[in-house]
Design a protein around this motif. Structure first.
Motif, PDB file in Angstrom:
ATOM      1  N   VAL A  60      35.630  13.530  -8.997  1.00  0.00           N
ATOM      2  CA  VAL A  60      35.414  14.815  -9.676  1.00  0.00           C
ATOM      3  C   VAL A  60      34.841  14.580 -11.071  1.00  0.00           C
ATOM      4  CG1 VAL A  60      36.602  16.770 -10.754  1.00  0.00           C
ATOM      5  CG2 VAL A  60      37.109  16.162  -8.386  1.00  0.00           C
ATOM      6  N   CYS A  99      46.525  23.594  -9.666  1.00  0.00           N
ATOM      7  CA  CYS A  99      45.178  23.058  -9.897  1.00  0.00           C
ATOM      8  C   CYS A  99      45.111  21.642  -9.328  1.00  0.00           C
ATOM      9  CB  CYS A  99      44.850  23.064 -11.389  1.00  0.00           C
ATOM     10  SG  CYS A  99      43.103  22.758 -11.776  1.00  0.00           S
ATOM     11  N   GLU A 100      45.548  21.498  -8.067  1.00  0.00           N
ATOM     12  CA  GLU A 100      45.544  20.195  -7.418  1.00  0.00           C
ATOM     13  C   GLU A 100      44.099  19.753  -7.167  1.00  0.00           C
ATOM     14  OE1 GLU A 100      47.167  22.872  -6.344  1.00  0.00           O
ATOM     15  OE2 GLU A 100      49.270  22.378  -6.743  1.00  0.00           O
ATOM     16  N   TYR A 101      43.878  18.443  -7.126  1.00  0.00           N
ATOM     17  CA  TYR A 101      42.504  17.959  -6.982  1.00  0.00           C
ATOM     18  C   TYR A 101      42.474  16.620  -6.244  1.00  0.00           C
ATOM     19  CZ  TYR A 101      43.939  15.272 -11.121  1.00  0.00           C
ATOM     20  OH  TYR A 101      44.612  14.455 -12.000  1.00  0.00           O
ATOM     21  N   ARG A 127      38.578  23.132  -2.271  1.00  0.00           N
ATOM     22  CA  ARG A 127      39.701  22.652  -3.074  1.00  0.00           C
ATOM     23  C   ARG A 127      40.409  21.486  -2.384  1.00  0.00           C
ATOM     24  NH1 ARG A 127      41.647  28.271  -6.114  1.00  0.00           N
ATOM     25  NH2 ARG A 127      39.649  28.512  -7.209  1.00  0.00           N
ATOM     26  N   VAL A 128      41.730  21.532  -2.206  1.00  0.00           N
ATOM     27  CA  VAL A 128      42.423  20.343  -1.702  1.00  0.00           C
ATOM     28  C   VAL A 128      42.055  20.015  -0.258  1.00  0.00           C
ATOM     29  CG1 VAL A 128      44.351  20.610  -3.284  1.00  0.00           C
ATOM     30  CG2 VAL A 128      44.466  21.682  -1.031  1.00  0.00           C
ATOM     31  N   ASP A 178      31.467  20.521  -3.970  1.00  0.00           N
ATOM     32  CA  ASP A 178      32.386  19.750  -3.126  1.00  0.00           C
ATOM     33  C   ASP A 178      31.660  18.650  -2.362  1.00  0.00           C
ATOM     34  OD1 ASP A 178      34.602  21.216  -3.876  1.00  0.00           O
ATOM     35  OD2 ASP A 178      34.550  22.536  -2.131  1.00  0.00           O
ATOM     36  N   SER A 196      34.940  25.075  -6.761  1.00  0.00           N
ATOM     37  CA  SER A 196      35.173  24.487  -5.443  1.00  0.00           C
ATOM     38  C   SER A 196      35.392  25.551  -4.368  1.00  0.00           C
ATOM     39  CB  SER A 196      36.393  23.563  -5.496  1.00  0.00           C
ATOM     40  OG  SER A 196      36.728  23.105  -4.202  1.00  0.00           O
ATOM     41  N   VAL A 226      38.533  18.692 -14.120  1.00  0.00           N
ATOM     42  CA  VAL A 226      39.336  19.225 -13.015  1.00  0.00           C
ATOM     43  C   VAL A 226      39.271  20.750 -12.974  1.00  0.00           C
ATOM     44  CG1 VAL A 226      41.681  19.473 -12.115  1.00  0.00           C
ATOM     45  CG2 VAL A 226      40.882  17.245 -12.917  1.00  0.00           C
ATOM     46  N   TRP A 281      35.757  21.820 -11.715  1.00  0.00           N
ATOM     47  CA  TRP A 281      35.613  21.656 -10.261  1.00  0.00           C
ATOM     48  C   TRP A 281      36.455  22.690  -9.521  1.00  0.00           C
ATOM     49  CZ3 TRP A 281      39.762  20.484  -7.059  1.00  0.00           C
ATOM     50  CH2 TRP A 281      39.435  20.383  -5.697  1.00  0.00           C
ATOM     51  N   PHE A 282      37.695  22.892  -9.949  1.00  0.00           N
ATOM     52  CA  PHE A 282      38.602  23.814  -9.269  1.00  0.00           C
ATOM     53  C   PHE A 282      38.039  25.234  -9.268  1.00  0.00           C
ATOM     54  CE2 PHE A 282      42.443  26.376  -8.686  1.00  0.00           C
ATOM     55  CZ  PHE A 282      43.104  25.666  -7.686  1.00  0.00           C
TER      56      PHE A 282
END
Length: 238
Positions: free
Chosen positions: A207, A192-194, A112-113, A165, A109, A102, A105-106
């Motif tokens: 992810v 750090c939302e995913y 992101r969300v 992404d 990215s 996570v 990726w964050f």
């Protein structure tokens, strides 16, 4: 160090290692220094690397180590250089605080969300950049073989920087359609939302799939890792 891709069927004994060193003694100082590590306890791990004939390398476990001192494995040059790059990438990721799937990726990215709202757009971009037809990307497991090959040719570092992404979006769609789930944003790590695929109170993580294959030693195999993710979900939630 894993030896499943070594040229020797079984890990070399100390005696076999010594015989090789005596016959082809070419210590590779740069690579030997690269693999040295000092742990928080103060213990220093000091394996050795020797360059052999016919584009091969001998990796020798620390002769003063505890578990398998002085034993070794032989690797083809191409694989060994890939292993060095992989080790360097892992070290950098952990030192920069993005060693988990996570966090990794964050960090890279672009969306992101918002990824969950741009699935079609991201897949269209993937088609253009990797020169794949929409007919080939039919959301089947087989299409992941085509995507893996194209992504491998494009280069994992370029994929990571430019199309991370996009891969998550397509792999996630393959998974979502297979399990009849839906995209949501998981918020258990504030800041750090995913994106995940949710179904029947269970979750699947595209992810994870992409991260595993981008950072692996083997050529990219999105089909295998996506199938593993679905299998893990099926065993846990169904």
């Amino acid at each position: 160090m894993e030896n499943k891709k070594s040229l020797n069927a079984k890990r070399l004994t100390k005696r076999q290692v010594q015989e090789l060193i005596e016959s082809e003694e070419r210590l590779h100082e740069e690579f030997t220094e690269f693999f040295e590590e000092t742990y928080s306890t103060g213990y220093k791990n000091q394996p050795q690397v020797y360059e052999l004939s016919n584009d091969r390398f001998l990796f020798v476990f620390d002769p003063k180590g505890i578990s398998i001192p002085g034993r070794g494995d032989i690797y083809a040059k191409e694989y060994f250089l890939r292993m060095i790059q992989w080790t360097q990438n892992v070290r950098e990721d952990y030192s920069n605080g993005h060693g988990s799937s996570v966090a990794h990726w964050f960090y890279y990215s672009k969306h992101r969300v918002q990824l969950v709202n741009k699935i079609d757009e991201l897949i269209d971009e993937l088609v253009r950049c990797l020169d794949i037809s929409h007919d080939q990307l039919d959301f089947s497991y087989k299409s992941l073989d085509i995507l893996s090959s194209k992504a491998e040719d494009y280069g994992s570092e370029k994929i990571q920087a430019e199309l991370y992404d996009n891969l998550v979006a397509y792999v996630g769609e393959v998974i979502r359609r297979r399990v009849k789930g839906h995209w949501i944003v998981r918020e258990d790590y504030p800041g750090c939302e995913y994106p995940i695929v949710s179904v029947n109170q269970g979750v699947l993580m595209p992810v994870n799939v992409v991260w595993q294959e981008l950072g692996g030693l083997e050529p990219m195999n999105l089909r295998k890792e996506a199938a593993n993710e679905v299998r893990r979900f099926s065993l846990r939630y169904r």
